[in-house]
Design a protein around this motif. Structure first.
Motif, PDB file in Angstrom:
ATOM      1  N   TYR A 199       1.518  -1.375  -7.445  1.00  0.00           N
ATOM      2  CA  TYR A 199       0.845  -2.808  -7.237  1.00  0.00           C
ATOM      3  C   TYR A 199       0.483  -4.012  -8.437  1.00  0.00           C
ATOM      4  N   GLY A 200       0.775  -4.893  -8.242  1.00  0.00           N
ATOM      5  CA  GLY A 200       0.288  -6.033  -9.098  1.00  0.00           C
ATOM      6  C   GLY A 200      -0.093  -7.021  -9.173  1.00  0.00           C
ATOM      7  N   ARG A 201       0.199  -7.864 -10.144  1.00  0.00           N
ATOM      8  CA  ARG A 201      -0.230  -9.296  -9.461  1.00  0.00           C
ATOM      9  C   ARG A 201       0.193  -9.846 -10.380  1.00  0.00           C
ATOM     10  N   PRO A 202       1.075 -11.564  -9.735  1.00  0.00           N
ATOM     11  CA  PRO A 202       1.363 -12.539 -10.161  1.00  0.00           C
ATOM     12  C   PRO A 202       1.941 -12.567 -12.086  1.00  0.00           C
ATOM     13  N   GLY A 203       2.601 -12.987 -13.015  1.00  0.00           N
ATOM     14  CA  GLY A 203       2.068 -12.827 -14.270  1.00  0.00           C
ATOM     15  C   GLY A 203       1.745 -11.805 -14.942  1.00  0.00           C
ATOM     16  N   CYS A 204       1.243 -11.069 -14.484  1.00  0.00           N
ATOM     17  CA  CYS A 204       1.771  -8.710 -15.211  1.00  0.00           C
ATOM     18  C   CYS A 204       2.105  -8.928 -15.678  1.00  0.00           C
ATOM     19  N   HIS A 205       2.088  -8.501 -17.560  1.00  0.00           N
ATOM     20  CA  HIS A 205       3.542  -8.257 -18.310  1.00  0.00           C
ATOM     21  C   HIS A 205       3.700  -6.730 -17.835  1.00  0.00           C
ATOM     22  N   LEU A 206       2.345  -6.472 -17.539  1.00  0.00           N
ATOM     23  CA  LEU A 206       2.966  -4.944 -17.745  1.00  0.00           C
ATOM     24  C   LEU A 206       3.102  -4.316 -16.807  1.00  0.00           C
ATOM     25  N   ASP A 238       1.874  -7.813  -4.197  1.00  0.00           N
ATOM     26  CA  ASP A 238       0.758  -8.340  -4.578  1.00  0.00           C
ATOM     27  C   ASP A 238      -1.087  -8.262  -4.735  1.00  0.00           C
ATOM     28  N   ILE A 239      -1.888  -7.750  -5.703  1.00  0.00           N
ATOM     29  CA  ILE A 239      -3.524  -7.331  -4.905  1.00  0.00           C
ATOM     30  C   ILE A 239      -3.580  -8.538  -5.293  1.00  0.00           C
ATOM     31  N   THR A 240      -3.669  -9.953  -5.694  1.00  0.00           N
ATOM     32  CA  THR A 240      -4.186 -11.195  -5.439  1.00  0.00           C
ATOM     33  C   THR A 240      -4.147 -11.788  -3.822  1.00  0.00           C
ATOM     34  N   GLY A 241      -3.464 -10.882  -2.958  1.00  0.00           N
ATOM     35  CA  GLY A 241      -3.432 -11.602  -1.813  1.00  0.00           C
ATOM     36  C   GLY A 241      -4.221 -10.850  -0.407  1.00  0.00           C
ATOM     37  N   ASP A 242      -5.003  -9.790  -1.326  1.00  0.00           N
ATOM     38  CA  ASP A 242      -5.657  -9.340  -0.492  1.00  0.00           C
ATOM     39  C   ASP A 242      -7.062  -8.222  -0.814  1.00  0.00           C
ATOM     40  N   ASP A 243      -8.153  -9.038  -0.502  1.00  0.00           N
ATOM     41  CA  ASP A 243      -9.460  -8.325  -0.891  1.00  0.00           C
ATOM     42  C   ASP A 243      -9.707  -7.229  -1.072  1.00  0.00           C
ATOM     43  N   ILE A 296      -3.990  -2.259 -12.752  1.00  0.00           N
ATOM     44  CA  ILE A 296      -2.327  -2.456 -12.810  1.00  0.00           C
ATOM     45  C   ILE A 296      -1.858  -2.677 -13.355  1.00  0.00           C
ATOM     46  N   PRO A 297      -0.559  -2.364 -13.928  1.00  0.00           N
ATOM     47  CA  PRO A 297       0.159  -1.790 -12.504  1.00  0.00           C
ATOM     48  C   PRO A 297      -0.013  -0.115 -11.521  1.00  0.00           C
ATOM     49  N   VAL A 298      -0.173  -0.259 -10.929  1.00  0.00           N
ATOM     50  CA  VAL A 298       0.051   1.358  -9.864  1.00  0.00           C
ATOM     51  C   VAL A 298       0.845   1.093  -8.984  1.00  0.00           C
TER      52      VAL A 298
END
Length: 91
Positions: free
Chosen positions: A11-18, A41-46, A56-58
């Motif tokens: 689980y993460g998001r775009p632009g997360c270097h970790l 991508d966690i940003t696609g789900d509230d 994140i990251p998880v």
């Protein structure tokens, strides 16, 4: 009997270097262990965004969230050791 591949969810998001770093370490360890990696991508789900925005990251293994990044990010050593432990349980 051979173990089925580990089902890994990152689980993460775009632009997360970790998140990118953890994805790379999972892929490196994947050369030693059978695994299937799914990136979420966690940003696609509230709901996921609310749950994981500060952790994140998880990393989830076989449906269990094992490595949330609350105080530190999972290391390659920790990830490899967890898969080794789980593989032994199967043997």
């Amino acid at each position: 009997m051979e173990r089925l591949p580990f089902q890994i969810v990152l689980y993460g998001r775009p632009g997360c270097h970790l998140c990118d770093d953890v994805e790379k370490l999972i892929k490196r360890v994947g050369r030693e262990f059978p695994l299937i990696l799914t990136l979420v991508d966690i940003t696609g789900d509230d709901e996921l965004h609310q749950k994981h925005m500060f952790t994140i990251p998880v990393v989830a293994i076989d449906g269990e969230e094992v490595f949330p990044s609350v105080t530190s990010v999972v290391t390659e050593y920790e990830f490899r050791e967890e898969l080794t432990r789980r593989a032994r349980l199967f043997a």
